[in-house]
Design a protein around this motif. Structure first.
Motif, PDB file in Angstrom:
ATOM      1  N   THR A 124      -6.695 -11.467   8.733  1.00  0.00           N
ATOM      2  CA  THR A 124      -5.391 -10.873  10.409  1.00  0.00           C
ATOM      3  C   THR A 124      -4.416 -10.204   9.593  1.00  0.00           C
ATOM      4  OG1 THR A 124      -5.676 -12.259  11.243  1.00  0.00           O
ATOM      5  CG2 THR A 124      -4.278 -10.696  12.400  1.00  0.00           C
ATOM      6  N   LEU A 125      -4.612  -8.629   9.196  1.00  0.00           N
ATOM      7  CA  LEU A 125      -3.228  -7.862   8.465  1.00  0.00           C
ATOM      8  C   LEU A 125      -2.483  -7.735   9.825  1.00  0.00           C
ATOM      9  CD1 LEU A 125      -5.683  -5.644   6.634  1.00  0.00           C
ATOM     10  CD2 LEU A 125      -5.007  -7.987   6.469  1.00  0.00           C
ATOM     11  N   THR A 126      -1.174  -7.502   9.568  1.00  0.00           N
ATOM     12  CA  THR A 126       0.417  -7.542  10.387  1.00  0.00           C
ATOM     13  C   THR A 126       1.625  -6.807   9.639  1.00  0.00           C
ATOM     14  OG1 THR A 126       1.337  -9.691  10.087  1.00  0.00           O
ATOM     15  CG2 THR A 126      -0.126  -9.411  11.762  1.00  0.00           C
ATOM     16  N   LEU A 127       2.181  -6.149  10.033  1.00  0.00           N
ATOM     17  CA  LEU A 127       2.685  -5.322   9.305  1.00  0.00           C
ATOM     18  C   LEU A 127       4.086  -6.389   9.108  1.00  0.00           C
ATOM     19  CD1 LEU A 127       3.254  -1.365  10.796  1.00  0.00           C
ATOM     20  CD2 LEU A 127       2.677  -2.272   8.751  1.00  0.00           C
ATOM     21  N   ALA A 128       4.426  -6.444   7.745  1.00  0.00           N
ATOM     22  CA  ALA A 128       5.598  -7.392   7.148  1.00  0.00           C
ATOM     23  C   ALA A 128       6.786  -6.803   7.915  1.00  0.00           C
ATOM     24  CB  ALA A 128       5.543  -7.064   5.538  1.00  0.00           C
ATOM     25  N   PRO A 129       7.697  -7.860   7.951  1.00  0.00           N
ATOM     26  CA  PRO A 129       9.460  -7.769   8.799  1.00  0.00           C
ATOM     27  C   PRO A 129       9.899  -7.495   7.541  1.00  0.00           C
ATOM     28  CG  PRO A 129       8.649  -9.457   8.948  1.00  0.00           C
ATOM     29  CD  PRO A 129       7.476  -9.034   8.465  1.00  0.00           C
ATOM     30  N   GLU A 130      11.284  -6.181   7.894  1.00  0.00           N
ATOM     31  CA  GLU A 130      11.624  -5.927   6.437  1.00  0.00           C
ATOM     32  C   GLU A 130      13.003  -5.447   7.027  1.00  0.00           C
ATOM     33  OE1 GLU A 130       9.972  -1.524   5.745  1.00  0.00           O
ATOM     34  OE2 GLU A 130       7.924  -2.268   5.453  1.00  0.00           O
ATOM     35  N   THR A 131      14.003  -5.493   6.102  1.00  0.00           N
ATOM     36  CA  THR A 131      15.532  -5.390   6.187  1.00  0.00           C
ATOM     37  C   THR A 131      15.441  -3.819   5.644  1.00  0.00           C
ATOM     38  OG1 THR A 131      16.059  -5.714   3.624  1.00  0.00           O
ATOM     39  CG2 THR A 131      15.742  -7.600   4.962  1.00  0.00           C
ATOM     40  N   THR A 132      16.612  -3.493   6.545  1.00  0.00           N
ATOM     41  CA  THR A 132      16.958  -1.794   6.167  1.00  0.00           C
ATOM     42  C   THR A 132      16.361  -1.405   5.058  1.00  0.00           C
ATOM     43  OG1 THR A 132      18.586  -2.696   8.046  1.00  0.00           O
ATOM     44  CG2 THR A 132      19.079  -0.398   6.884  1.00  0.00           C
ATOM     45  N   ALA A 133      17.679  -2.430   4.426  1.00  0.00           N
ATOM     46  CA  ALA A 133      17.503  -2.391   2.351  1.00  0.00           C
ATOM     47  C   ALA A 133      16.633  -2.220   2.289  1.00  0.00           C
ATOM     48  CB  ALA A 133      18.014  -3.259   2.039  1.00  0.00           C
ATOM     49  N   GLN A 134      15.291  -2.615   2.328  1.00  0.00           N
ATOM     50  CA  GLN A 134      13.976  -3.335   1.702  1.00  0.00           C
ATOM     51  C   GLN A 134      13.525  -1.618   2.015  1.00  0.00           C
ATOM     52  OE1 GLN A 134      13.045  -7.093   3.227  1.00  0.00           O
ATOM     53  NE2 GLN A 134      12.896  -8.009   1.720  1.00  0.00           N
ATOM     54  N   GLN A 135      13.843  -1.781   3.556  1.00  0.00           N
ATOM     55  CA  GLN A 135      13.196   0.003   3.875  1.00  0.00           C
ATOM     56  C   GLN A 135      13.372   1.311   3.347  1.00  0.00           C
ATOM     57  OE1 GLN A 135      14.191  -0.867   8.086  1.00  0.00           O
ATOM     58  NE2 GLN A 135      12.376  -2.073   9.077  1.00  0.00           N
ATOM     59  N   VAL A 159       0.747  -1.144  -0.291  1.00  0.00           N
ATOM     60  CA  VAL A 159      -0.168  -0.339  -0.145  1.00  0.00           C
ATOM     61  C   VAL A 159       0.835   1.372   0.361  1.00  0.00           C
ATOM     62  CG1 VAL A 159      -2.123  -1.280   1.238  1.00  0.00           C
ATOM     63  CG2 VAL A 159      -0.298   0.053   2.398  1.00  0.00           C
ATOM     64  N   GLY A 160       0.437   2.629  -0.903  1.00  0.00           N
ATOM     65  CA  GLY A 160       0.773   3.679  -0.242  1.00  0.00           C
ATOM     66  C   GLY A 160       0.185   4.686   0.707  1.00  0.00           C
ATOM     67  N   VAL A 161       1.848   5.111   1.026  1.00  0.00           N
ATOM     68  CA  VAL A 161       1.526   5.383   2.648  1.00  0.00           C
ATOM     69  C   VAL A 161       1.832   7.081   1.989  1.00  0.00           C
ATOM     70  CG1 VAL A 161       1.655   3.828   3.921  1.00  0.00           C
ATOM     71  CG2 VAL A 161       3.422   4.953   3.893  1.00  0.00           C
ATOM     72  N   GLY A 162       1.417   8.104   1.322  1.00  0.00           N
ATOM     73  CA  GLY A 162       1.933   9.052   0.756  1.00  0.00           C
ATOM     74  C   GLY A 162       2.823   9.156   1.102  1.00  0.00           C
ATOM     75  N   SER A 163       3.768  10.373   1.096  1.00  0.00           N
ATOM     76  CA  SER A 163       5.044  10.586   0.833  1.00  0.00           C
ATOM     77  C   SER A 163       6.206   9.585   1.890  1.00  0.00           C
ATOM     78  CB  SER A 163       5.121  12.330   1.381  1.00  0.00           C
ATOM     79  OG  SER A 163       4.834  11.982   3.058  1.00  0.00           O
ATOM     80  N   ALA A 164       5.852   8.635   2.738  1.00  0.00           N
ATOM     81  CA  ALA A 164       6.241   8.171   2.895  1.00  0.00           C
ATOM     82  C   ALA A 164       6.757   7.258   2.050  1.00  0.00           C
ATOM     83  CB  ALA A 164       5.664   7.434   4.532  1.00  0.00           C
ATOM     84  N   SER A 186      16.400  -3.155  -8.066  1.00  0.00           N
ATOM     85  CA  SER A 186      15.757  -2.670  -8.942  1.00  0.00           C
ATOM     86  C   SER A 186      16.326  -3.604 -10.590  1.00  0.00           C
ATOM     87  CB  SER A 186      17.221  -1.077  -9.195  1.00  0.00           C
ATOM     88  OG  SER A 186      16.218  -0.531 -10.526  1.00  0.00           O
ATOM     89  N   LYS A 187      15.523  -3.201 -11.468  1.00  0.00           N
ATOM     90  CA  LYS A 187      15.606  -3.643 -12.657  1.00  0.00           C
ATOM     91  C   LYS A 187      15.325  -3.265 -13.827  1.00  0.00           C
ATOM     92  CE  LYS A 187      15.238  -7.903 -13.262  1.00  0.00           C
ATOM     93  NZ  LYS A 187      16.410  -8.889 -14.034  1.00  0.00           N
ATOM     94  N   ALA A 188      14.068  -2.319 -14.000  1.00  0.00           N
ATOM     95  CA  ALA A 188      14.405  -1.234 -15.499  1.00  0.00           C
ATOM     96  C   ALA A 188      13.646   0.606 -14.449  1.00  0.00           C
ATOM     97  CB  ALA A 188      13.604  -1.733 -16.106  1.00  0.00           C
ATOM     98  N   VAL A 209      14.208   1.123   0.247  1.00  0.00           N
ATOM     99  CA  VAL A 209      13.912   1.057  -1.289  1.00  0.00           C
ATOM    100  C   VAL A 209      11.568   2.035  -0.533  1.00  0.00           C
ATOM    101  CG1 VAL A 209      13.192   0.085  -3.198  1.00  0.00           C
ATOM    102  CG2 VAL A 209      15.394  -0.103  -1.754  1.00  0.00           C
ATOM    103  N   LEU A 210      11.462   1.573  -0.016  1.00  0.00           N
ATOM    104  CA  LEU A 210      10.076   1.426  -0.159  1.00  0.00           C
ATOM    105  C   LEU A 210       9.819   2.902   0.438  1.00  0.00           C
ATOM    106  CD1 LEU A 210       9.168  -2.091   2.763  1.00  0.00           C
ATOM    107  CD2 LEU A 210       8.791  -1.381  -0.006  1.00  0.00           C
ATOM    108  N   SER A 211      10.339   3.399   1.028  1.00  0.00           N
ATOM    109  CA  SER A 211      10.342   4.641   1.474  1.00  0.00           C
ATOM    110  C   SER A 211      11.087   5.654   0.222  1.00  0.00           C
ATOM    111  CB  SER A 211      10.987   5.158   3.314  1.00  0.00           C
ATOM    112  OG  SER A 211      12.442   4.689   2.694  1.00  0.00           O
ATOM    113  N   SER A 212      12.231   5.264  -0.460  1.00  0.00           N
ATOM    114  CA  SER A 212      12.338   6.707  -1.689  1.00  0.00           C
ATOM    115  C   SER A 212      11.428   6.301  -2.577  1.00  0.00           C
ATOM    116  CB  SER A 212      13.700   5.434  -2.755  1.00  0.00           C
ATOM    117  OG  SER A 212      13.741   4.083  -2.747  1.00  0.00           O
TER     118      SER A 212
END
Length: 323
Positions: free
Chosen positions: A33-44, A12-17, A83-85, A46-49
């Motif tokens: 049941t919905l839970t926040l998925a665990p993320e690595t620092t690298a994934q965090q 999901v998109g969370v605005g500018s975050a 990143s692929k393209a 990319v997702l925030s970028s």
């Protein structure tokens, strides 16, 4: 938001975050049941970028994620987020900020995507180059309309459903690629009986149903095969609908709105009573019109016309004699 083909993850998109990944767990007979998925620092990172994401889509096999933002479409491996393209906005790229994006199910290696932009255009791309394939051209009766959303067929055919908003009302168009590569409109319908633009759109996992939400908060479902309306819920939300998705079993359509509300609508396999009543009313009107025409012609045949009709007949005859 985008549901992974496994139905176990939602992005999901969370605005500018940027983006947030949510795990979905469901046991038979119980609510998910919905839970926040665990993320690595690298994934965090990319997702925030990404910043504010306008369009999200997974490939058919779930191995790729497309993210549309104001100046580009990013293609990433999933779940590694490598990143692929990137297809950027510019002279030889996208014409404006991205509205929506989707992967074709019919082309090998998930190679083709469709992108709609804020200027109302819809373009096709081979993302690995990236290589521009072409733009869709609206039929004359919808000239000046704007493409809003796009979803490829889920049945393996080279078909594409698009939403076009034109003069305050929403339309769904179904496009198909011919054997020589041309993309043509095969079916279209005015989908919005509430005379409001469509602001949210999606296709069910099997490609059987289409769902829409409008700027007035109305939601509706359609049969993808022939674009037949199945059900409409007027005023489902207080303000415009911002997103929707179908459950994996296609029994439920979830819609969300700018008023922070969420609504689960049971998907009808047949037209609802209001839609059926509309069809019945149209049929009755046609029958009444046919009977009136038959009655009028029978009276003319018996010479039982009114004085006014006889006067017009005489005028016509006199005119012919003068000629």
């Amino acid at each position: 938001m985008a549901l992974h083909p496994s139905s176990q993850t939602v992005v999901v998109g969370v605005g500018s975050a940027g983006l947030q990944v949510i795990d979905v767990m469901q046991q038979p007979g119980s609510a998910p049941t919905l839970t926040l998925a665990p993320e690595t620092t690298a994934q965090q990172e990319v997702l925030s970028s990404f910043g504010e994401a306008k369009g999200l889509a997974f490939s058919r096999d779930g191995k790729l994620l497309a993210v549309g933002v104001h100046n580009a479409v990013h293609i990433h491996e999933w779940p590694s987020l490598v990143s692929k393209a990137t297809i950027r906005r510019g002279k030889e790229g996208l014409t404006d900020a991205v509205r929506d994006v989707d992967f074709s199910r019919a082309h090998a290696n998930n190679a083709v995507i469709a992108v709609t932009c804020e200027d109302g255009s819809c373009s096709l791309w081979s993302w690995s180059g990236p290589t521009y394939v072409g733009n869709l051209e609206l039929p004359s009766e919808l000239a000046g309309g704007a493409f809003k959303s796009c979803r490829f067929s889920r049945n393996g055919q080279k078909g594409l459903f698009t939403v076009v908003n034109h003069q305050g009302s929403g339309h769904i168009l179904y496009w198909h690629q011919t054997d020589i590569g041309e993309v043509q409109v095969v079916r279209q319908t005015r989908t919005n009986s509430f005379a409001a633009p469509i602001t949210a759109f999606d296709i069910s996992p099997s490609g059987t149903f289409l769902g829409t939400g409008t700027s007035e908060g109305d939601v509706a479902t359609f049969l993808a095969e022939d674009l037949r309306p199945l059900q409409r819920v007027k005023g489902a939300h207080m303000v415009f609908t911002t997103g929707l998705t179908f459950s994996r079993d296609e029994q439920t359509m979830l819609t969300v709105s700018a008023d922070a509300s969420a609504l689960a609508t049971k998907v009808s396999r047949k037209p609802t009573s209001s839609t059926s009543q509309l069809y019945l009313l149209c049929a009755v009107l046609v029958c009444i019109l046919a009977l009136l025409c038959m009655f009028a012609w029978s009276r003319v045949g018996r010479g039982g016309t009114s004085g006014a009709v006889q006067d017009r007949a005489r005028i016509h005859a006199s005119s012919n004699q003068e000629l």
